[in-house]
Design a protein around this motif. Structure first.
Motif, PDB file in Angstrom:
ATOM      1  N   TYR A   1       0.850  -1.202   0.000  1.00  0.00           N
ATOM      2  CA  TYR A   1       0.000   0.000   0.000  1.00  0.00           C
ATOM      3  C   TYR A   1       0.875   1.238   0.000  1.00  0.00           C
ATOM      4  O   TYR A   1       0.666   2.185  -0.763  1.00  0.00           O
ATOM      5  CB  TYR A   1      -0.901  -0.041   1.231  1.00  0.00           C
ATOM      6  CG  TYR A   1      -2.006   0.993   1.213  1.00  0.00           C
ATOM      7  CD1 TYR A   1      -1.763   2.305   1.628  1.00  0.00           C
ATOM      8  CD2 TYR A   1      -3.288   0.655   0.802  1.00  0.00           C
ATOM      9  CE1 TYR A   1      -2.779   3.235   1.618  1.00  0.00           C
ATOM     10  CE2 TYR A   1      -4.309   1.580   0.793  1.00  0.00           C
ATOM     11  CZ  TYR A   1      -4.048   2.878   1.212  1.00  0.00           C
ATOM     12  OH  TYR A   1      -5.052   3.795   1.215  1.00  0.00           O
ATOM     13  N   ILE A  50      -5.852  -3.603   2.456  1.00  0.00           N
ATOM     14  CA  ILE A  50      -6.474  -2.271   2.416  1.00  0.00           C
ATOM     15  C   ILE A  50      -7.310  -2.045   3.670  1.00  0.00           C
ATOM     16  O   ILE A  50      -7.259  -0.973   4.285  1.00  0.00           O
ATOM     17  CB  ILE A  50      -7.335  -2.132   1.143  1.00  0.00           C
ATOM     18  CG1 ILE A  50      -6.427  -2.098  -0.087  1.00  0.00           C
ATOM     19  CG2 ILE A  50      -8.194  -0.876   1.196  1.00  0.00           C
ATOM     20  CD1 ILE A  50      -7.169  -2.129  -1.391  1.00  0.00           C
ATOM     21  N   LEU A  54      -6.635   0.950   6.361  1.00  0.00           N
ATOM     22  CA  LEU A  54      -7.656   1.967   6.619  1.00  0.00           C
ATOM     23  C   LEU A  54      -8.079   1.961   8.086  1.00  0.00           C
ATOM     24  O   LEU A  54      -8.232   3.016   8.712  1.00  0.00           O
ATOM     25  CB  LEU A  54      -8.873   1.751   5.714  1.00  0.00           C
ATOM     26  CG  LEU A  54      -8.664   2.038   4.218  1.00  0.00           C
ATOM     27  CD1 LEU A  54      -9.891   1.620   3.421  1.00  0.00           C
ATOM     28  CD2 LEU A  54      -8.349   3.506   3.979  1.00  0.00           C
ATOM     29  N   VAL A  58      -5.923   5.212   8.934  1.00  0.00           N
ATOM     30  CA  VAL A  58      -6.806   6.319   8.527  1.00  0.00           C
ATOM     31  C   VAL A  58      -7.894   6.572   9.561  1.00  0.00           C
ATOM     32  O   VAL A  58      -8.127   7.713   9.973  1.00  0.00           O
ATOM     33  CB  VAL A  58      -7.424   6.040   7.147  1.00  0.00           C
ATOM     34  CG1 VAL A  58      -8.368   7.175   6.753  1.00  0.00           C
ATOM     35  CG2 VAL A  58      -6.336   5.853   6.105  1.00  0.00           C
ATOM     36  N   TRP A  78      -8.765  10.669   1.663  1.00  0.00           N
ATOM     37  CA  TRP A  78      -9.530  10.323   0.457  1.00  0.00           C
ATOM     38  C   TRP A  78      -8.668  10.483  -0.796  1.00  0.00           C
ATOM     39  O   TRP A  78      -8.748   9.666  -1.714  1.00  0.00           O
ATOM     40  CB  TRP A  78     -10.779  11.196   0.385  1.00  0.00           C
ATOM     41  CG  TRP A  78     -11.589  11.049  -0.882  1.00  0.00           C
ATOM     42  CD1 TRP A  78     -11.926  12.023  -1.748  1.00  0.00           C
ATOM     43  CD2 TRP A  78     -12.160   9.853  -1.411  1.00  0.00           C
ATOM     44  NE1 TRP A  78     -12.666  11.525  -2.789  1.00  0.00           N
ATOM     45  CE2 TRP A  78     -12.824  10.179  -2.600  1.00  0.00           C
ATOM     46  CE3 TRP A  78     -12.147   8.509  -0.988  1.00  0.00           C
ATOM     47  CZ2 TRP A  78     -13.488   9.244  -3.377  1.00  0.00           C
ATOM     48  CZ3 TRP A  78     -12.809   7.561  -1.764  1.00  0.00           C
ATOM     49  CH2 TRP A  78     -13.478   7.944  -2.945  1.00  0.00           C
ATOM     50  N   GLN A  80      -5.453  10.070  -0.953  1.00  0.00           N
ATOM     51  CA  GLN A  80      -4.545   8.921  -0.989  1.00  0.00           C
ATOM     52  C   GLN A  80      -5.268   7.663  -1.436  1.00  0.00           C
ATOM     53  O   GLN A  80      -4.750   6.877  -2.234  1.00  0.00           O
ATOM     54  CB  GLN A  80      -3.917   8.699   0.395  1.00  0.00           C
ATOM     55  CG  GLN A  80      -2.889   9.757   0.769  1.00  0.00           C
ATOM     56  CD  GLN A  80      -2.200   9.431   2.089  1.00  0.00           C
ATOM     57  OE1 GLN A  80      -2.610   8.515   2.803  1.00  0.00           O
ATOM     58  NE2 GLN A  80      -1.158  10.189   2.410  1.00  0.00           N
ATOM     59  N   HIS A  81      -6.479   7.478  -0.933  1.00  0.00           N
ATOM     60  CA  HIS A  81      -7.216   6.267  -1.297  1.00  0.00           C
ATOM     61  C   HIS A  81      -7.593   6.276  -2.775  1.00  0.00           C
ATOM     62  O   HIS A  81      -7.583   5.223  -3.426  1.00  0.00           O
ATOM     63  CB  HIS A  81      -8.470   6.144  -0.426  1.00  0.00           C
ATOM     64  CG  HIS A  81      -9.134   4.810  -0.566  1.00  0.00           C
ATOM     65  ND1 HIS A  81      -8.593   3.644  -0.048  1.00  0.00           N
ATOM     66  CD2 HIS A  81     -10.290   4.438  -1.198  1.00  0.00           C
ATOM     67  CE1 HIS A  81      -9.376   2.629  -0.327  1.00  0.00           C
ATOM     68  NE2 HIS A  81     -10.426   3.081  -1.037  1.00  0.00           N
ATOM     69  N   ARG A  82      -7.909   7.429  -3.312  1.00  0.00           N
ATOM     70  CA  ARG A  82      -8.222   7.516  -4.740  1.00  0.00           C
ATOM     71  C   ARG A  82      -7.006   7.130  -5.575  1.00  0.00           C
ATOM     72  O   ARG A  82      -7.136   6.493  -6.635  1.00  0.00           O
ATOM     73  CB  ARG A  82      -8.670   8.933  -5.090  1.00  0.00           C
ATOM     74  CG  ARG A  82     -10.061   9.267  -4.584  1.00  0.00           C
ATOM     75  CD  ARG A  82     -10.423  10.711  -4.869  1.00  0.00           C
ATOM     76  NE  ARG A  82     -10.483  10.963  -6.299  1.00  0.00           N
ATOM     77  CZ  ARG A  82     -10.479  12.167  -6.840  1.00  0.00           C
ATOM     78  NH1 ARG A  82     -10.388  13.238  -6.043  1.00  0.00           N
ATOM     79  NH2 ARG A  82     -10.550  12.331  -8.147  1.00  0.00           N
ATOM     80  N   VAL A  84      -4.695   5.045  -4.549  1.00  0.00           N
ATOM     81  CA  VAL A  84      -4.602   3.589  -4.401  1.00  0.00           C
ATOM     82  C   VAL A  84      -5.531   2.901  -5.391  1.00  0.00           C
ATOM     83  O   VAL A  84      -5.155   1.930  -6.061  1.00  0.00           O
ATOM     84  CB  VAL A  84      -4.952   3.182  -2.951  1.00  0.00           C
ATOM     85  CG1 VAL A  84      -5.131   1.670  -2.843  1.00  0.00           C
ATOM     86  CG2 VAL A  84      -3.872   3.647  -1.997  1.00  0.00           C
ATOM     87  N   MET A 112     -12.492  -1.695  -3.247  1.00  0.00           N
ATOM     88  CA  MET A 112     -11.693  -0.703  -2.524  1.00  0.00           C
ATOM     89  C   MET A 112     -12.565   0.419  -1.961  1.00  0.00           C
ATOM     90  O   MET A 112     -12.325   0.919  -0.855  1.00  0.00           O
ATOM     91  CB  MET A 112     -10.633  -0.112  -3.456  1.00  0.00           C
ATOM     92  CG  MET A 112      -9.561  -1.115  -3.877  1.00  0.00           C
ATOM     93  SD  MET A 112      -8.368  -0.371  -5.016  1.00  0.00           S
ATOM     94  CE  MET A 112      -7.342  -1.784  -5.400  1.00  0.00           C
ATOM     95  N   PHE A 116     -13.265   1.593   2.043  1.00  0.00           N
ATOM     96  CA  PHE A 116     -13.190   2.942   2.581  1.00  0.00           C
ATOM     97  C   PHE A 116     -14.519   3.338   3.225  1.00  0.00           C
ATOM     98  O   PHE A 116     -14.554   4.005   4.265  1.00  0.00           O
ATOM     99  CB  PHE A 116     -12.838   3.926   1.461  1.00  0.00           C
ATOM    100  CG  PHE A 116     -12.409   5.278   1.960  1.00  0.00           C
ATOM    101  CD1 PHE A 116     -11.086   5.548   2.251  1.00  0.00           C
ATOM    102  CD2 PHE A 116     -13.345   6.284   2.174  1.00  0.00           C
ATOM    103  CE1 PHE A 116     -10.690   6.791   2.725  1.00  0.00           C
ATOM    104  CE2 PHE A 116     -12.973   7.529   2.646  1.00  0.00           C
ATOM    105  CZ  PHE A 116     -11.639   7.789   2.931  1.00  0.00           C
TER     106      PHE A 116
END
Length: 714
Positions: A1, A50, A54, A58, A78, A80-82, A84, A112, A116
């Motif tokens: 990650y 993931i 999270l 997060v 968000w 960073q997750h986008r 990913v 994913m 989140f």
């Protein structure tokens, strides 16, 4: 990650990762005699990694955060997750294309986003919504906020719906709309509570709508734009509709002060709302009615004469035509409002009430016809102005309920112009053409026939002169006859007149010519329309006089006798005493006193025993002049119109019944009124009377069982 989200990763490293995933997915391994599925393991392990990240990093990072700090943390997480999701879909593309599809499980993007949603979104959505709404409130108060962060944070609500807008609408949009309504309810109350706030209200509304429109386009989802604008419009415009009726700052006050900019602003605001212009146009209609009735009042009080009244009405019409075109986009709602207003005040009967005023009731039909008569006789007006005025007149004509009465008045005055004033036929034709386009050929057929008669009369005169030349007939005078078709022209007064010998001889010659060239036509001489030019010798200078046929016949009698009594004039000319009085009055007591009383009596009343002689001392600066003469038509235009209406109503009843065969009284009356309203407003009592007359003449019959039903008899 960590490696995937690192900005330090090179393209080569990412391709190595993609190749590694590809090799794992396409290779098989055995463990304990069983085939090991790398794809299932890879998908499960990715999801687990993931979720762990999270939940561990997060979620802990955003926990217990408030206000702008929460917004910043969620925004960073968000973002960073986008990243990913984006790189994960690239590196695991083979796994996504084959494994998730064949196994019918969530694709990597969906998996994913759900991770989140579960680990972060569900825990912060309520607090995040409050923070976002607080930021919006700050911006509405004039503070500057980070719109980029706002857009991405609000985008989180959209993405958590995973291609469905339900989550966004439930968790954010409905709260945003509620806050918007509450904000503008308070704002509207504050604006209207300020001194003079009513005068600047719509300017503030316009600014607020522009701001909300820009705000929605900047960081809300596209689907929210129409809902936000609708909510603001509902609060600031629909719920505050009563402001349009405000006596000081409403529509009527703006019309009185002619504040066109503000009127245009109100139009641009209320046109956005379904039926929003109805209230606006209703106020405009009532204002126009009051303006028109004020013109009516001025006319009745003799502050405006007839032509000035029409000018005022046309000016009012033009004024609002320009307003509709320049600011209201020629919206049909306003044209309809003006039409309804004009139909009310124009069709009122006007009765002069000022002391000393003469005459009874006058209608717009008569006044407009008089105005047209004045316009046709005006030789100074330019062609462009003339055409402009005709267009305005035709517009006014469409608002008149008694159009047939106007046409009757116009026909009567047009006959005088064509026969006496010698106006330009092109001008007459121009107006007739415009009326024909509005109302159709049947309405103008008689007027067109009169123009045709004038043209044919010129050809007839030319042919008559050729006839005389061929027959070697010597005409003692310059004789010209105009042949008029009875059905086209108004009925003129016909007297048992004995014309002078020189005239009667030429009339006989013309009759011979006309009988030779036509069949089944009878000439009926209308001497009251005739004109003659006489040469006369007075003591000082000779003169030429343009007079009527009756005036000429009386004057020619003085070639034989020096003094003649009115009784002798009656006997020689075979005219009634009323006509003799009218002729003598114009010759002896008018502007041009050709005759005088033999006994020098100054009284103006005329009897059969009064004796007149030529006034040898008559003087006039012009060598040639015209003595006025009034053309007398038979019958009042109103009476003639009423008579015509009876025939028109009967024809309409027969036409309707012939097509429908059987109708009730109410249905027949409604059909007739619908068809006849184009020309005039028929009285239901008259329709009923005409039905009874048609029944008596066996065109219709009543049903034996129900006397309210009529049947057509072929």
């Amino acid at each position: 990650y960590k490696r995937q989200v690192s900005t330090q990763s090179t393209w080569g490293e990412n391709m190595d990762a993609y190749s590694c995933v590809y090799n794992l997915c396409t290779s098989e391994a055995s463990r304990g005699g069983m085939t090991f599925n790398h794809q299932q393991y890879l998908y499960s392990r990715t999801k687990q990694m993931i979720e762990e990240y999270l939940s561990g990093r997060v979620t802990a990072g955003v926990a217990n955060r408030k206000g702008e700090e929460l917004l910043t943390m969620v925004y960073n997480a968000w973002e960073q997750h986008r990243l990913v999701v984006r790189w994960g879909r690239f590196m695991f593309k083979y796994l996504d294309d084959y494994y998730t599809t064949s196994e019918n499980i969530d694709c990597l993007r969906t998996m994913m986003l759900k991770c989140f949603n579960t680990a972060v979104y569900e825990k912060v959505k309520s607090d995040l919504c409050k923070v976002l709404l607080a930021e919006v409130a700050k911006e509405r108060e004039g503070m500057i906020i980070n719109r980029t962060v706002m857009k991405e944070a609000i985008g989180l609500f959209v993405e958590m719906g995973i291609d469905v807008m339900t989550t966004y609408e439930r968790d954010f949009e409905q709260h945003f709309l509620q806050q918007t309504a509450e904000h503008y309810q308070q704002a509207a109350a504050a604006w209207l509570g300020e001194p003079g706030g009513r005068f600047t209200y719509f300017k503030r509304v316009e600014r607020s709508l522009n701001e909300e429109n820009a705000r929605a386009m900047s960081y809300l989802h596209g689907s929210s734009l129409s809902r936000v604008v609708e909510k603001v419009e509902n609060v600031l415009l629909v719920e505050k509709l009563h402001i349009l009726d405000d006596p000081d700052a409403g529509t009527r006050a703006l019309l009185v002060d002619w504040k066109t900019e503000e009127l245009g602003r109100i139009y641009s605001l209320y046109k956005r709302i379904p039926q929003g212009l109805d209230a606006f146009s209703s106020i405009l209609r009532e204002f126009l009615k009051s303006e028109g009735k004020e013109c009516n009042k001025k006319f009745c009080n003799a502050e405006l004469e007839g032509n000035a009244y029409i000018d005022a009405v046309l000016e009012l019409h033009e004024k609002y035509s320009l307003l509709f075109t320049s600011l209201f986009e020629d919206n049909t709602v306003f044209h309809k409002a003006r039409k309804e207003a004009y139909e009310v005040f124009l069709n009122e009967s006007l009765t002069p009430t000022k002391e000393g005023a003469t005459g009874g009731k006058m209608t717009i039909s008569e006044l407009l016809s008089n105005y047209c008569d004045h316009l046709m006789k005006n030789e100074k007006i330019s062609a462009d102005d003339f055409d402009n005025l005709l267009n305005k007149i035709v517009c006014l004509f469409t608002y008149i309920s008694e159009k047939d009465l106007f046409l009757e008045f116009y026909r009567k005055q047009m006959s005088r112009r064509l026969l006496v004033s010698k106006t330009d036929n092109e001008n007459e034709t121009q107006l007739i053409s415009k009326l024909k386009m509005k109302m159709g050929a049947p309405c103008t057929s008689k007027l067109e026939g009169m123009i045709v008669d004038k043209g044919l009369s010129a050809e007839t005169q030319k042919s008559f002169l050729e006839f005389c030349t061929t027959r070697k007939i010597d005409l003692k005078i310059d004789f010209s006859a105009q042949v008029l078709t009875t059905g086209f022209w108004p009925a003129f007064k016909v007297d048992a007149f004995n014309p002078p010998e020189v005239l009667s001889n030429h009339m006989e010659i013309f009759k011979q010519y006309y009988d030779k060239n036509t069949q089944s036509r009878v000439l009926k001489w209308v001497h009251s329309l005739g004109l003659a030019t006489l040469s006369s010798k007075f003591k000082k200078t000779p003169k030429e006089m343009i007079v009527s046929t009756y005036q000429a016949s009386i004057l020619l009698l003085f070639n034989i006798r020096e003094a003649i009594s009115c009784g002798e004039m009656m006997k020689d000319a075979q005219l009634p005493m009323d006509e003799i009085r009218r002729v003598i009055h114009s010759l002896a007591f008018g502007k041009f006193a050709i005759l005088k009383r033999a006994n020098a009596d100054k009284k103006k009343s005329i009897t059969e025993d009064d004796v007149f002689e030529v006034n040898d001392d008559f003087t006039c600066p012009q060598r040639k002049f015209k003595i006025p003469n009034q053309i007398k038509t038979v019958g009042d235009p109103q009476e003639k119109t009423d008579e015509n209406r009876r025939h028109v109503i009967e024809a309409c009843i027969v036409r309707v019944m012939k097509s429908r065969k059987q109708l009730t009284h109410a249905e027949l009356q409604a059909q007739c009124m619908q068809q006849l309203n184009v020309f005039f407003k028929p009285d239901p009592k008259i329709i009923k009377k005409r039905i009874e007359d048609l029944i008596a003449r066996l065109y219709l019959e009543r049903d034996e069982n129900d006397r309210n039903i009529y049947r057509y008899l072929a």
